[in-house]
Design a protein around this motif. Structure first.
Motif, PDB file in Angstrom:
ATOM      1  N   VAL A  19       0.860  -1.189   0.000  1.00 52.32           N
ATOM      2  CA  VAL A  19       0.000   0.000   0.000  1.00 52.32           C
ATOM      3  C   VAL A  19       0.893   1.234   0.000  1.00 52.32           C
ATOM      4  CG1 VAL A  19      -1.895  -1.098   1.259  1.00 52.32           C
ATOM      5  CG2 VAL A  19      -0.189   0.194   2.500  1.00 52.32           C
ATOM      6  N   MET A  31      -4.326  -0.980  -3.699  1.00 57.16           N
ATOM      7  CA  MET A  31      -3.610  -1.997  -2.947  1.00 57.16           C
ATOM      8  C   MET A  31      -3.097  -3.034  -3.955  1.00 57.16           C
ATOM      9  SD  MET A  31      -4.930  -3.734   0.500  1.00 57.16           S
ATOM     10  CE  MET A  31      -6.381  -4.457  -0.199  1.00 57.16           C
TER      11      MET A  31
ATOM     12  N   ALA B   6      -3.894  -4.460  -8.985  1.00 57.69           N
ATOM     13  CA  ALA B   6      -4.127  -3.169  -8.328  1.00 57.69           C
ATOM     14  C   ALA B   6      -5.613  -2.883  -8.286  1.00 57.69           C
ATOM     15  CB  ALA B   6      -3.412  -2.067  -9.076  1.00 57.69           C
ATOM     16  N   GLU B   7      -6.037  -2.413  -7.147  1.00 56.88           N
ATOM     17  CA  GLU B   7      -7.451  -2.069  -7.007  1.00 56.88           C
ATOM     18  C   GLU B   7      -7.533  -0.627  -6.559  1.00 56.88           C
ATOM     19  OE1 GLU B   7     -11.017  -2.507  -3.976  1.00 56.88           O
ATOM     20  OE2 GLU B   7      -9.040  -3.242  -3.518  1.00 56.88           O
ATOM     21  N   SER B   8      -8.162   0.182  -7.322  1.00 56.91           N
ATOM     22  CA  SER B   8      -8.181   1.610  -7.005  1.00 56.91           C
ATOM     23  C   SER B   8      -9.519   2.014  -6.443  1.00 56.91           C
ATOM     24  CB  SER B   8      -7.893   2.397  -8.279  1.00 56.91           C
ATOM     25  OG  SER B   8      -8.308   3.710  -8.131  1.00 56.91           O
ATOM     26  N   ASP B   9      -9.470   2.789  -5.374  1.00 56.13           N
ATOM     27  CA  ASP B   9     -10.699   3.314  -4.790  1.00 56.13           C
ATOM     28  C   ASP B   9     -11.414   4.217  -5.768  1.00 56.13           C
ATOM     29  OD1 ASP B   9     -10.911   2.150  -2.446  1.00 56.13           O
ATOM     30  OD2 ASP B   9     -10.551   3.931  -1.218  1.00 56.13           O
ATOM     31  N   ARG B 232     -13.407  -7.490   7.616  1.00 56.45           N
ATOM     32  CA  ARG B 232     -12.262  -8.395   7.508  1.00 56.45           C
ATOM     33  C   ARG B 232     -12.581  -9.759   8.109  1.00 56.45           C
ATOM     34  NH1 ARG B 232      -8.092  -9.261   5.501  1.00 56.45           N
ATOM     35  NH2 ARG B 232      -6.623  -9.222   7.212  1.00 56.45           N
ATOM     36  N   GLN B 236     -12.632 -13.115   5.904  1.00 55.06           N
ATOM     37  CA  GLN B 236     -11.790 -14.235   6.325  1.00 55.06           C
ATOM     38  C   GLN B 236     -12.623 -15.509   6.436  1.00 55.06           C
ATOM     39  OE1 GLN B 236      -8.525 -14.118   6.880  1.00 55.06           O
ATOM     40  NE2 GLN B 236      -8.279 -16.186   7.697  1.00 55.06           N
ATOM     41  N   ASN B 265     -10.889  -5.245   1.613  1.00 54.72           N
ATOM     42  CA  ASN B 265      -9.639  -4.692   1.077  1.00 54.72           C
ATOM     43  C   ASN B 265      -9.412  -3.278   1.577  1.00 54.72           C
ATOM     44  OD1 ASN B 265      -8.860  -6.927  -0.305  1.00 54.72           O
ATOM     45  ND2 ASN B 265      -9.687  -6.296  -2.270  1.00 54.72           N
ATOM     46  N   SER B 266     -10.479  -2.519   1.595  1.00 51.86           N
ATOM     47  CA  SER B 266     -10.373  -1.138   2.064  1.00 51.86           C
ATOM     48  C   SER B 266      -9.925  -1.114   3.531  1.00 51.86           C
ATOM     49  CB  SER B 266     -11.736  -0.468   1.892  1.00 51.86           C
ATOM     50  OG  SER B 266     -11.699   0.809   2.410  1.00 51.86           O
ATOM     51  N   LEU B 268      -8.274  -3.514   5.040  1.00 54.04           N
ATOM     52  CA  LEU B 268      -6.908  -4.034   5.118  1.00 54.04           C
ATOM     53  C   LEU B 268      -5.905  -2.915   4.823  1.00 54.04           C
ATOM     54  CD1 LEU B 268      -4.940  -6.375   5.378  1.00 54.04           C
ATOM     55  CD2 LEU B 268      -5.321  -6.911   2.977  1.00 54.04           C
ATOM     56  N   ARG B 269      -6.217  -2.135   3.814  1.00 54.74           N
ATOM     57  CA  ARG B 269      -5.349  -1.009   3.449  1.00 54.74           C
ATOM     58  C   ARG B 269      -5.252  -0.030   4.621  1.00 54.74           C
ATOM     59  NH1 ARG B 269      -7.601   0.084  -1.307  1.00 54.74           N
ATOM     60  NH2 ARG B 269      -9.167   1.410  -0.405  1.00 54.74           N
ATOM     61  N   PHE B 271      -5.692  -0.723   7.764  1.00 55.60           N
ATOM     62  CA  PHE B 271      -4.928  -1.334   8.849  1.00 55.60           C
ATOM     63  C   PHE B 271      -3.423  -1.219   8.599  1.00 55.60           C
ATOM     64  CE2 PHE B 271      -2.527  -5.235   9.856  1.00 55.60           C
ATOM     65  CZ  PHE B 271      -2.416  -5.061  11.223  1.00 55.60           C
ATOM     66  N   ILE B 272      -3.007  -1.496   7.361  1.00 60.32           N
ATOM     67  CA  ILE B 272      -1.565  -1.447   7.058  1.00 60.32           C
ATOM     68  C   ILE B 272      -1.034  -0.029   7.260  1.00 60.32           C
ATOM     69  CG2 ILE B 272       0.149  -1.709   5.225  1.00 60.32           C
ATOM     70  CD1 ILE B 272      -1.583  -4.002   4.132  1.00 60.32           C
ATOM     71  N   ARG B 273      -1.814   0.937   6.815  1.00 60.20           N
ATOM     72  CA  ARG B 273      -1.373   2.327   6.992  1.00 60.20           C
ATOM     73  C   ARG B 273      -1.315   2.695   8.472  1.00 60.20           C
ATOM     74  NH1 ARG B 273      -4.770   5.019   2.001  1.00 60.20           N
ATOM     75  NH2 ARG B 273      -3.296   4.442   0.385  1.00 60.20           N
ATOM     76  N   TYR B 276       1.713   1.101  10.030  1.00 61.40           N
ATOM     77  CA  TYR B 276       2.932   1.820   9.637  1.00 61.40           C
ATOM     78  C   TYR B 276       3.086   3.095  10.475  1.00 61.40           C
ATOM     79  CZ  TYR B 276       5.845   4.834   6.684  1.00 61.40           C
ATOM     80  OH  TYR B 276       6.809   5.692   6.227  1.00 61.40           O
TER      81      TYR B 276
END
Lengths: 88, 603
Positions: A19, A31, B6-9, B232, B236, B265-266, B268-269, B271-273, B276
C-alpha cells in the motif's frame, strides 16, 4: 531501479500486500497483492536492484532456468513500471 | 509467475456511482435512440428512470431531444452515453473546459468528466399531458433556478432519507427469533444476523463456517457487516469456507462477494497504513524517551486470531501527564496536525488514515478516580525501552468502562462483544479473576460486565446459540459499531430528564407526566444542540477559552460547519419529534438492568 518512497510491503494473513503511505497515498489509494515471487522481487527492488540482480535472486530461490527467470522478471518489471511504482 | 493486481478506490467509486445512477437513469431510451437521433436529428422519448423527478416522471413525460450542436450551457438537459454504453438523460451542472458535470434533478452526486464526444442530444422541451413546454418557457426557467439553487437543502433531505433507509430501516427493523433455516417464514434480518454471528464465531474458533442457507438475504448481511465494521472477519470466514468446501463459493452471490471483498480490502489497506504510522510513532517516542502505553484497539488487535481482523477507528495511546507536551510536539514533527484538545486527550490527524488520541488520563469523573493511577500497575512491554502495557485487570476494566460510555451515548455493536470474548480468552491465564471482579464491582460495572460476557459467550463461546431476541441483543445489533446517530439522540434525550423521576413517573403509570417530561427533554436537547455550552464548544474552538464572550460566533461557526460538512446531522432535529415515550422507557429499562444509571461516565 528502486521502488519509489512511500510504498510499503506487508505480510497480512499469509498475503503479501503493498500500500502507499504518506504523500504517496494521495496519488495511489489502491492496494497491490503479490504472490511469493512478486514479493521477493519487490523486496529486492526496495533495496535498489538491477535486472540481472533480480534474475540472480530468482535463480537462488527457485529452481528455474535463466531464460524463464528473465522473462518473468521482465514481465513483473513491465507491470510495475507501467503502474509507476519504481524510479530509475 | 507473479501477480500484480491493483485495485483503485477511485475506480471503485466510479463504478459505484454508475451502479447507483443506473437505476435512476433514462433506461427507457435504448441504444436505438442514438441511431435515430443521428439519422433524423431529433426524437421524442419517454424516460423510465426517476433521476429527473420532479421534472420528468417515469413513463409519463415524453421529452423532445435534438442532436447536440456546439457546447452545452449550464442547466441544459443533456442526453449522453456513458463509457459502458448506457444512455443517460441528466442536467448539466457545470461546464468545464473540455467536459461537463451532470446530475439528475432527483440526485445528489454529480457525475464529472462527461466528455464532449459522449454528448448525443439536448432536451428542447417536454410534454405535460398534451401541452408541450419548451425549455425557454419562463415558468420552466424559474423551476430550474429554484431547483438548482436549492441543491444544498435537497442534499440534506435526500441524504437524511438515504441514511435513514440504510441504517434505521434495516437495523431497527423489528426482528423475530431465528427460525429453522428450512422454513420460509424466517425473518430475513434475523437470519442474516444469525449467519453473521456464525461467520464471526467460525473465525474466532479457527473453523470453517457452515454453508449459508438459500433464504439468506446477502444485501441485509452486507449492510450489517458494514454497519458493525466486521468486513475483515467476514471476508476471512468466507475465504475459509471457500477453501474448505467447493460448494461454498456457489452459495455466495457474486455481487455480495465483490462488495464484501472490496470492503475488506479497504479495511486491510487502512490497517496497514495505521500499523505503519504506529511504528513511526513508537520510534519517535523511543528516540525522545517518552513513555507510552497503547490502549484499546492497539492492544485488542493482537487478541484476535490475526492482526488486522479488527477494525480500528483511531489509535489511543496513554502518555504520562508530565510528558504530554513533548509527545504532542514529537507527533506534530511527524506531520500530524492538532484536531482538538479535550479534558483527557489530545486528538491529532495524519491524513485520512489515522486519527491519534494521546490520553493523559484514562477516565475522568468518579469512575476515573476509582480506577486510580494505572501507571503504578503498568509493566514494560518487554520489546522496547519506553513502551508499557496495562495490567490485564486494568485493561479489561478500562475497556468495559469505555464500552459503558459508548453504551450510554449511542450504543455498542457486535464488535464490542467480540472484544469482550477475545480479551477474556487472551488474558484469562494472566489475570486474577477475584481482583478483576472486585475492581468491576468498585467501578459499578459488575452487572454490565456479566451481562455482556454472558451474551458474548452465547454468541461466540464453545457452544454458540446466536440468540438475538432479548432486548440487550436487539439493542446491540441495531446499534452499529459504536451506535447510530438516532440511538445517540434518543439516549441524549433520555438523559436530559432526571432519570429517577422519570422512572418513578413511569412506575406509577402517570402517562401525562411522562409525555410532558419527554416534550421538555426534547426541547432541552434541541436547545443544547443548537446552542452548546462554552466548555463543549471550546474543544473544537479553543479560542473560546480566552474569549468566552465570543460564544455566539462559535454557535454560528458550528452551525455553518454542520450545514456545510455534515448536513445529514440536521435531520436529527426533525427526527427527534418522532421519539415515543416507549422508546425512552426501553432505554431507561435497559440502563437500569445493566446498572448504568448511577455511573459517572465521561470517558
Amino acid at each position: 531501479m528502486k521502488i519509489k518512497p512511500g510504498f510499503i510491503l506487508r505480510q497480512v494473513a499469509g498475503q503479501s500486500v503493498v500500500v502507499a503511505v504518506g504523500p504517496a497515498a494521495a496519488n495511489f489509494n489502491g492496494m497491490i497483492y503479490l504472490n511469493p515471487t512478486g514479493a521477493l522481487l519487490w523486496q529486492q527492488l526496495e533495496q535498489g536492484s538491477t535486472r540481472e540482480q533480480l534474475v540472480e535472486s530468482m535463480l537462488v530461490r527457485y529452481t528455474v532456468d535463466r531464460s524463464s527467470a528473465r522473462l518473468d522478471v521482465d514481465s513483473f518489471m513491465a507491470t510495475i513500471i507501467q503502474a509507476g511504482f519504481v524510479e530509475p | 509467475l507473479s501477480t500484480c493486481e491493483a485495485e483503485s478506490d477511485c475506480q471503485n467509486n466510479i463504478k459505484r456511482s454508475c451502479t447507483l445512477n443506473e437505476s435512476a437513469s433514462a433506461k427507457g431510451i435504448d441504444a436505438s435512440v442514438a441511431a435515430v437521433l443521428a439519422d433524423q436529428g431529433w426524437i421524442v422519448a419517454t424516460p423510465v428512470g426517476n433521476s429527473m423527478w420532479p421534472l420528468l416522471k417515469r413513463q409519463r413525460n415524453a421529452v423532445l431531444i435534438r442532436q447536440a450542436a456546439g457546447r452545452l450551457r449550464r442547466h441544459d438537459i443533456a442526453l449522453f452515453r456513458r463509457d459502458n454504453g448506457q444512455l443517460v438523460l441528466h442536467r448539466v451542472m457545470e461546464v468545464g473546459y473540455q467536459d461537463y458535470a451532470c446530475c439528475g434533478d432527483n440526485q445528489l452526486t454529480w457525475e464529472h468528466g462527461i466528455r464532449e464526444d459522449q454528448i448525443l442530444g439536448l432536451v428542447e422541451g417536454f410534454y405535460r399531458g398534451e401541452s408541450f413546454i419548451s425549455c425557454t418557457d419562463p415558468g420552466y426557467q424559474r423551476y430550474v433556478r429554484l431547483w438548482c439553487s436549492s441543491m444544498g437543502l435537497r442534499r440534506i433531505c435526500l441524504q437524511g432519507a438515504m441514511v435513514m433507509r440504510k441504517t434505521a430501516v434495516i437495523l431497527h427493523r423489528p426482528a423475530r427469533p431465528v427460525e429453522p433455516a428450512c422454513t420460509q417464514t424466517a425473518n430475513p434480518r434475523s437470519t442474516a444476523t444469525a449467519y453473521l454471528l456464525q461467520l464471526v464465531a467460525a473465525v474466532l474458533h479457527r473453523q470453517s463456517p457452515p454453508l449459508p442457507t438459500r433464504s439468506l438475504d446477502w444485501a441485509i448481511l452486507t449492510v450489517l457487516v458494514e454497519a458493525h465494521h466486521l468486513e475483515r472477519l467476514v471476508d476471512q470466514a468466507i475465504r475459509s469456507g471457500e477453501a474448505a468446501d467447493p460448494q461454498f463459493e456457489s452459495c455466495v452471490p457474486a455481487e455480495a462477494r465483490r462488495k464484501l471483498r472490496q470492503l475488506a480490502n479497504s479495511n486491510l489497506r487502512r490497517f496497514i497504513r495505521q500499523d505503519y504510522e504506529i511504528s513511526r510513532l513508537q520510534a519517535s517516542f523511543e528516540a525522545q524517551a517518552i513513555d507510552y502505553l497503547p490502549l484499546k484497539g492497539l492492544v485488542l488487535q493482537y487478541c484476535y486470531p490475526a492482526p488486522g481482523l479488527r477494525y480500528m477507528t483511531d489509535a489511543d495511546i496513554l502518555i504520562r501527564s508530565g510528558q504530554l507536551e513533548r509527545a504532542v510536539r514529537a507527533v506534530q514533527a511527524l506531520g500530524y496536525t492538532m484536531a482538538s484538545d479535550s479534558p483527557h486527550h489530545v486528538m491529532l490527524h495524519q491524513g485520512p488514515s489515522l486519527t491519534l488520541e494521546l490520553h493523559h488520563t484514562l477516565l475522568s469523573g468518579q469512575i476515573g478516580h476509582k480506577l486510580g493511577n494505572v501507571w503504578d500497575r503498568a509493566k514494560p512491554d518487554g520489546q522496547s525501552n519506553h513502551g508499557y502495557q496495562l495490567a490485564p485487570e486494568d485493561f479489561t476494566a478500562y475497556l468495559l468502562a469505555h464500552m459503558a460510555k459508548h453504551f450510554s451515548h449511542g450504543g455498542i455493536g457486535i464488535r464490542s462483544l467480540i472484544d469482550i470474548q477475545v480479551t477474556r480468552q487472551h488474558f484469562q491465564d494472566n489475570w486474577n479473576e477475584q481482583s478483576l471482579q472486585r475492581k468491576l464491582q468498585d467501578l459499578g460495572l459488575r452487572e454490565f460486565s456479566s451481562r455482556l460476557q454472558a451474551l458474548a459467550n452465547d454468541w461466540f463461546g464453545e457452544n454458540p446459540a446466536f440468540n438475538q431476541d432479548d432486548e440487550l441483543s436487539q439493542f446491540i445489533i441495531s446499534s452499529a459499531m459504536i451506535g447510530t446517530c438516532e440511538q445517540a439522540t434518543l439516549q441524549s434525550v433520555a438523559a436530559q430528564g432526571k432519570h429517577r423521576q422519570l422512572v418513578q413517573a413511569r412506575q406509577q403509570n402517570i402517562k401525562q407526566n411522562r409525555q410532558n417530561n419527554l416534550l421538555q427533554d426534547k426541547l432541552r436537547w434541541c436547545i443544547s444542540r443548537v446552542f452548546p455550552s462554552t466548555s463543549e464548544l471550546a474543544i473544537t474552538y479553543p479560542w473560546l477559552t480566552g474569549w468566552p464572550w465570543l460564544l455566539p460566533i462559535a454557535w454560528l461557526a458550528r452551525a455553518g460547519s454542520i450545514v456545510w460538512q455534515r448536513p445529514q446531522n440536521l435531520r436529527l432535529l426533525f427526527w427527534i419529534w418522532q421519539i415515543k415515550p416507549q422508546a425512552v422507557h426501553r432505554i431507561h429499562k435497559l440502563a437500569a438492568q445493566l446498572n448504568l444509571h448511577d455511573l459517572d461516565l465521561q470517558a
